[in-house]
Design a protein around this motif. Structure first.
Motif, PDB file in Angstrom:
ATOM      1  N   GLU A 159       0.789  -1.230   0.000  1.00  0.00           N
ATOM      2  CA  GLU A 159       0.000   0.000   0.000  1.00  0.00           C
ATOM      3  C   GLU A 159       0.817   1.273   0.000  1.00  0.00           C
ATOM      4  O   GLU A 159       0.258   2.346  -0.209  1.00  0.00           O
ATOM      5  N   ASN A 160       2.121   1.196   0.229  1.00  0.00           N
ATOM      6  CA  ASN A 160       2.908   2.419   0.357  1.00  0.00           C
ATOM      7  C   ASN A 160       2.926   3.214  -0.956  1.00  0.00           C
ATOM      8  O   ASN A 160       3.315   2.678  -2.002  1.00  0.00           O
ATOM      9  N   PRO A 161       2.533   4.480  -0.934  1.00  0.00           N
ATOM     10  CA  PRO A 161       2.490   5.280  -2.183  1.00  0.00           C
ATOM     11  C   PRO A 161       3.863   5.455  -2.832  1.00  0.00           C
ATOM     12  O   PRO A 161       3.994   5.369  -4.054  1.00  0.00           O
ATOM     13  N   SER A 162       4.886   5.723  -2.032  1.00  0.00           N
ATOM     14  CA  SER A 162       6.221   5.951  -2.615  1.00  0.00           C
ATOM     15  C   SER A 162       6.730   4.702  -3.319  1.00  0.00           C
ATOM     16  O   SER A 162       7.369   4.793  -4.380  1.00  0.00           O
ATOM     17  N   LEU A 163       6.449   3.540  -2.754  1.00  0.00           N
ATOM     18  CA  LEU A 163       6.896   2.298  -3.382  1.00  0.00           C
ATOM     19  C   LEU A 163       6.131   2.047  -4.678  1.00  0.00           C
ATOM     20  O   LEU A 163       6.694   1.540  -5.651  1.00  0.00           O
ATOM     21  N   GLN A 164       4.860   2.413  -4.718  1.00  0.00           N
ATOM     22  CA  GLN A 164       4.091   2.267  -5.958  1.00  0.00           C
ATOM     23  C   GLN A 164       4.605   3.225  -7.035  1.00  0.00           C
ATOM     24  O   GLN A 164       4.659   2.873  -8.221  1.00  0.00           O
ATOM     25  N   ILE A 165       4.992   4.436  -6.622  1.00  0.00           N
ATOM     26  CA  ILE A 165       5.565   5.380  -7.588  1.00  0.00           C
ATOM     27  C   ILE A 165       6.865   4.818  -8.158  1.00  0.00           C
ATOM     28  O   ILE A 165       7.130   4.914  -9.372  1.00  0.00           O
ATOM     29  N   ALA A 166       7.686   4.219  -7.301  1.00  0.00           N
ATOM     30  CA  ALA A 166       8.927   3.603  -7.775  1.00  0.00           C
ATOM     31  C   ALA A 166       8.637   2.470  -8.754  1.00  0.00           C
ATOM     32  O   ALA A 166       9.362   2.286  -9.744  1.00  0.00           O
ATOM     33  N   GLY A 167       7.570   1.714  -8.503  1.00  0.00           N
ATOM     34  CA  GLY A 167       7.180   0.661  -9.434  1.00  0.00           C
ATOM     35  C   GLY A 167       6.735   1.225 -10.774  1.00  0.00           C
ATOM     36  O   GLY A 167       7.067   0.671 -11.838  1.00  0.00           O
ATOM     37  N   LEU A 168       6.010   2.327 -10.752  1.00  0.00           N
ATOM     38  CA  LEU A 168       5.580   2.958 -12.002  1.00  0.00           C
ATOM     39  C   LEU A 168       6.768   3.514 -12.783  1.00  0.00           C
ATOM     40  O   LEU A 168       6.760   3.528 -14.016  1.00  0.00           O
ATOM     41  N   ARG A 169       7.792   3.941 -12.071  1.00  0.00           N
ATOM     42  CA  ARG A 169       8.985   4.423 -12.773  1.00  0.00           C
ATOM     43  C   ARG A 169       9.700   3.283 -13.490  1.00  0.00           C
ATOM     44  O   ARG A 169      10.369   3.499 -14.499  1.00  0.00           O
ATOM     45  N   ILE A 170       9.578   2.086 -12.974  1.00  0.00           N
ATOM     46  CA  ILE A 170      10.137   0.932 -13.683  1.00  0.00           C
ATOM     47  C   ILE A 170       9.405   0.748 -15.007  1.00  0.00           C
ATOM     48  O   ILE A 170      10.027   0.527 -16.055  1.00  0.00           O
ATOM     49  N   LEU A 171       8.076   0.841 -14.974  1.00  0.00           N
ATOM     50  CA  LEU A 171       7.312   0.736 -16.215  1.00  0.00           C
ATOM     51  C   LEU A 171       7.663   1.869 -17.181  1.00  0.00           C
ATOM     52  O   LEU A 171       7.762   1.659 -18.398  1.00  0.00           O
ATOM     53  N   GLU A 172       7.823   3.063 -16.651  1.00  0.00           N
ATOM     54  CA  GLU A 172       8.199   4.205 -17.495  1.00  0.00           C
ATOM     55  C   GLU A 172       9.542   3.956 -18.181  1.00  0.00           C
ATOM     56  O   GLU A 172       9.690   4.180 -19.388  1.00  0.00           O
TER      57      GLU A 172
END
Length: 513
Positions: free
Chosen positions: A82-95
């Motif tokens: 659920e951590n927002p910062s970790l989800q943002i880091a995951g989205l940066r992998i997709l980017e």
């Protein structure tokens, strides 16, 4: 007839040479090698005896499970999802994965374009013996293709840079896991430490409230002066004033945990009924030497990948000094409804060259800019390794010192409690005034609080050592990186193809070549 044949042979030979050079020419620019850290070869710390080598010790990916606290285990699981910062880091992998796809696409013809146009034309002819008017339609369509061959390695270096950036994003996500685990554990045990401090304060308030009542009755009966009463009240009120501060600390710690779990500030059901027990850990088993663990820290790996990505950009900049050689082709048709004009079909193909020979220093200075950025990245890598070593040594030293201090504080608390017993007995026997009792009680309260604070600092130091060694991350799947509902919304919004389902590649923790 001889000249066209020679021209045809020349173009054929030129094309063959260009294609051969495309395969044989090595990319321009430096090939990245991870810099050696000279002092690491002689840095073999014993970490003040706080760790020991055990080849059978489990890895540090789930280090908090060694603390044996189910509530903490549950909080860690929730935070990872659920951590927002970790989800943002995951989205940066997709980017970065999509950006890698863009770079790979440049290997193929960069221009693949269909141009088409149609028009209805109405013409009026003036100036002749009779004005005339005619209407007709025109149309044309063409397919154009241009392929800049990777003669100097521009596009190969671009792919190399994007690939390194992709792996850097993976390392950054893992570093986010490390930081998150340490932050959750630190706040959780900080919360439990605060609970202990509140309990100590309330027990002392109960005791000091009785002292106020005793001194009030003695003063009202004329047996004691008002001074004892006011001193007792002062001590009681001072201790009472610590409760709002401690409650505020507890609220802030709880709200910080809520933020890490992606929740609004408020009560955390997971903390309901939690006790104030703190773990007692003597030493930390390590399966490898601290030096090896440092080099595999995710932030160190990310710094190395970012340097590799910038190294490739130097090569990209250097290619601008050389001509860009392309092959182009056009297939077109143009027609009109006028009877006296024929339709025209066009086929054209050949080589093309583009060379910025007068750049007035722009290209050379861009190469220098990219090289300076590369050197900055190399220094960031060295600084990151140095910082990692410092954090590890600091944490181990803090563990050793808080452990040594704990023994002294425990002995001091025993002495303060004994002093209180003696002061109470002497007061009851009439050998000393009540001030000695108040002083002894204040000492017991202060030492009890210090004992708990130091114990909490010791646990925080253990958590910091796990973090400084890079513990707390594991290989993540796409499901771990981004929640399923988020992936569904993204797929509904944009065609992501298979990128939202492709597995995340494993990356080695060893040094880059």
């Amino acid at each position: 007839m001889r000249r066209p044949a020679l021209r045809s042979r020349f173009l054929h030979t030129l094309s063959t040479l260009l294609l051969s050079s495309l395969v044989a020419c090595a990319p321009l620019g430096p090939d990245f090698r991870e810099p050696d850290i000279a002092w690491l070869s002689v840095w073999q710390p014993d970490l003040y005896g706080q760790t020991f080598r055990d080849p059978d010790a489990p890895d540090l990916s789930l280090w908090w499970q060694r603390l044996g606290d189910p509530t903490l285990d549950n909080l860690m699981t929730l935070a990872r999802h659920e951590n927002p910062s970790l989800q943002i880091a995951g989205l940066r992998i997709l980017e970065s994965r999509a950006a890698l796809g863009i770079a790979i696409g440049f290997k193929y013809p960069q221009l693949q374009q269909i141009d088409a146009a149609g028009a209805y034309v109405s013409e009026y002819l003036h100036g002749g013996p009779d004005d005339d008017h005619r209407d007709y339609r025109t149309g044309d369509i063409a397919f154009n293709i241009q392929w800049e061959m990777d003669f100097w390695g521009r596009f190969r270096r671009g792919i190399e840079s994007a690939d390194a950036s992709f792996f850097a994003s993976i390392a950054n996500q893992r570093d986010g896991q490390v930081l998150l685990a340490a932050e959750v554990a630190t706040l959780y045990y900080g919360y439990k430490t605060t609970l202990q401090r509140i309990d100590i304060a309330r027990r002392n308030i109960t005791l000091q409230e009785r002292n106020v009542e005793i001194t009030r009755k003695l003063f009202q009966s004329g047996q004691e002066s008002e001074l004892d009463l006011q001193q007792a009240r002062t001590q009681y009120l001072a201790t009472l004033a610590t409760i709002p501060v401690l409650e505020l600390t507890r609220t802030l710690q709880r709200n910080a945990l809520c933020a890490l779990l992606g929740r609004a500030p408020g009560d955390l059901p997971e903390l309901a009924g939690v006790d104030d027990h703190l773990p007692d850990i003597q030493q930390i088993p390590l399966s490898e030497a601290p030096v090896n663990l440092l080099l595999r820290r995710p932030d160190v790996r990310a710094a190395a990948w970012e340097a590799a990505a910038q190294s490739a950009q130097v090569g990209v900049a250097i290619t601008d000094l050389y001509p860009a050689i392309s092959l182009f082709g056009t297939l077109g048709w143009a027609g009109t409804s006028l009877d006296n004009l024929p339709d025209v079909s066009t086929i054209a193909a050949g080589p093309a060259l583009r060379w910025n020979i007068f750049s007035y220093g722009r290209i050379e200075n861009n190469v220098r800019v990219q090289d300076a950025r590369l050197q900055q990245r190399l220094e960031v890598f060295r600084a990151t390794v140095l910082q990692a070593a410092r954090e590890t040594d600091d944490a181990a030293s803090r563990i050793a010192q808080t452990h040594a201090r704990q023994g002294i504080l425990d002995a001091s608390l025993v002495a303060a409690e004994r002093s209180l017993e003696i002061a109470m007995r002497r007061y009851q026997e009439g050998y000393s005034d009540f001030q000695r009792v108040l002083d002894a009680q204040a000492a017991v309260f202060a030492q009890s609080d210090l004992v708990v604070i130091n114990r909490g600092d010791h646990v925080a130091a253990i958590i910091e050592l796990y973090r400084s060694l890079g513990g707390g991350w594991r290989e993540a799947s796409v499901d771990d990186l981004i929640p399923a509902d988020t992936r569904y919304r993204m797929q509904e919004r944009v065609d992501w193809g298979d990128l939202l389902e492709e597995p995340i590649p494993a990356t080695s923790g060893e040094a880059l070549p």
